[in-house]
Design a protein around this motif. Sequence first.
Motif, PDB file in Angstrom:
ATOM      1  N   PRO A 171       1.909   6.076  -7.690  1.00 27.09           N
ATOM      2  CA  PRO A 171       0.463   5.712  -8.075  1.00 27.09           C
ATOM      3  C   PRO A 171       0.436   5.519  -9.576  1.00 27.09           C
ATOM      4  CG  PRO A 171       0.580   8.074  -7.869  1.00 27.09           C
ATOM      5  CD  PRO A 171       1.850   7.638  -7.418  1.00 27.09           C
ATOM      6  N   GLN A 172      -0.682   4.824  -9.998  1.00 31.90           N
ATOM      7  CA  GLN A 172      -0.860   4.510 -11.260  1.00 31.90           C
ATOM      8  C   GLN A 172      -0.619   5.784 -12.549  1.00 31.90           C
ATOM      9  OE1 GLN A 172      -4.589   2.374 -12.097  1.00 31.90           O
ATOM     10  NE2 GLN A 172      -4.114   0.748 -10.997  1.00 31.90           N
ATOM     11  N   GLN A 192       2.225  -0.147 -11.687  1.00 30.59           N
ATOM     12  CA  GLN A 192       0.774  -1.288 -11.764  1.00 30.59           C
ATOM     13  C   GLN A 192       1.355  -2.365 -10.609  1.00 30.59           C
ATOM     14  OE1 GLN A 192      -2.342  -0.619 -13.289  1.00 30.59           O
ATOM     15  NE2 GLN A 192      -2.644  -2.057 -11.705  1.00 30.59           N
ATOM     16  N   VAL A 193       0.505  -2.647  -9.892  1.00 33.36           N
ATOM     17  CA  VAL A 193       0.784  -3.594  -8.842  1.00 33.36           C
ATOM     18  C   VAL A 193      -0.318  -4.670  -9.224  1.00 33.36           C
ATOM     19  CG1 VAL A 193       0.546  -4.441  -6.492  1.00 33.36           C
ATOM     20  CG2 VAL A 193       1.659  -2.168  -6.862  1.00 33.36           C
ATOM     21  N   GLU A 203       2.313   1.800  -3.462  1.00 33.21           N
ATOM     22  CA  GLU A 203       1.134   2.378  -4.339  1.00 33.21           C
ATOM     23  C   GLU A 203       0.971   3.783  -4.250  1.00 33.21           C
ATOM     24  OE1 GLU A 203      -1.892  -1.147  -5.856  1.00 33.21           O
ATOM     25  OE2 GLU A 203      -1.733  -0.855  -3.513  1.00 33.21           O
ATOM     26  N   GLN A 204       0.964   4.107  -2.808  1.00 29.93           N
ATOM     27  CA  GLN A 204       0.791   5.652  -2.588  1.00 29.93           C
ATOM     28  C   GLN A 204       1.916   6.358  -2.951  1.00 29.93           C
ATOM     29  OE1 GLN A 204      -0.418   6.019   1.498  1.00 29.93           O
ATOM     30  NE2 GLN A 204      -2.244   4.911   1.500  1.00 29.93           N
ATOM     31  N   GLU A 219       0.851  -1.329  -0.034  1.00 24.64           N
ATOM     32  CA  GLU A 219       0.015   0.050   0.082  1.00 24.64           C
ATOM     33  C   GLU A 219       0.890   1.334   0.072  1.00 24.64           C
ATOM     34  OE1 GLU A 219      -3.804   2.149   2.241  1.00 24.64           O
ATOM     35  OE2 GLU A 219      -2.716   0.314   3.056  1.00 24.64           O
TER      36      GLU A 219
END
Length: 62
Positions: free
Chosen positions: A53-54, A59-60, A49-50, A46
């Motif tokens: 970001p995409q 991309q996770v 990802e933060q 997380e």
Amino acid sequence: MISPGLEWFNSAEPLSLSGNLSGRLVLLDFFTYCCINCMHILPDLEAVEQAFPQEKGLQVVG
């Protein structure tokens, strides 16, 4: 290569390395919900990802 015909969760369409993932940094995470070590890594994923970001190209895929 990602095999065609797979069932995808939380994705509007199938993922493809030559299509919607092309040019992106892809982080693959292999896990199971009953594995305590896999559960412990979720906050780290997380945070990644933060931080990336995409919109920035990460991309996770789990």
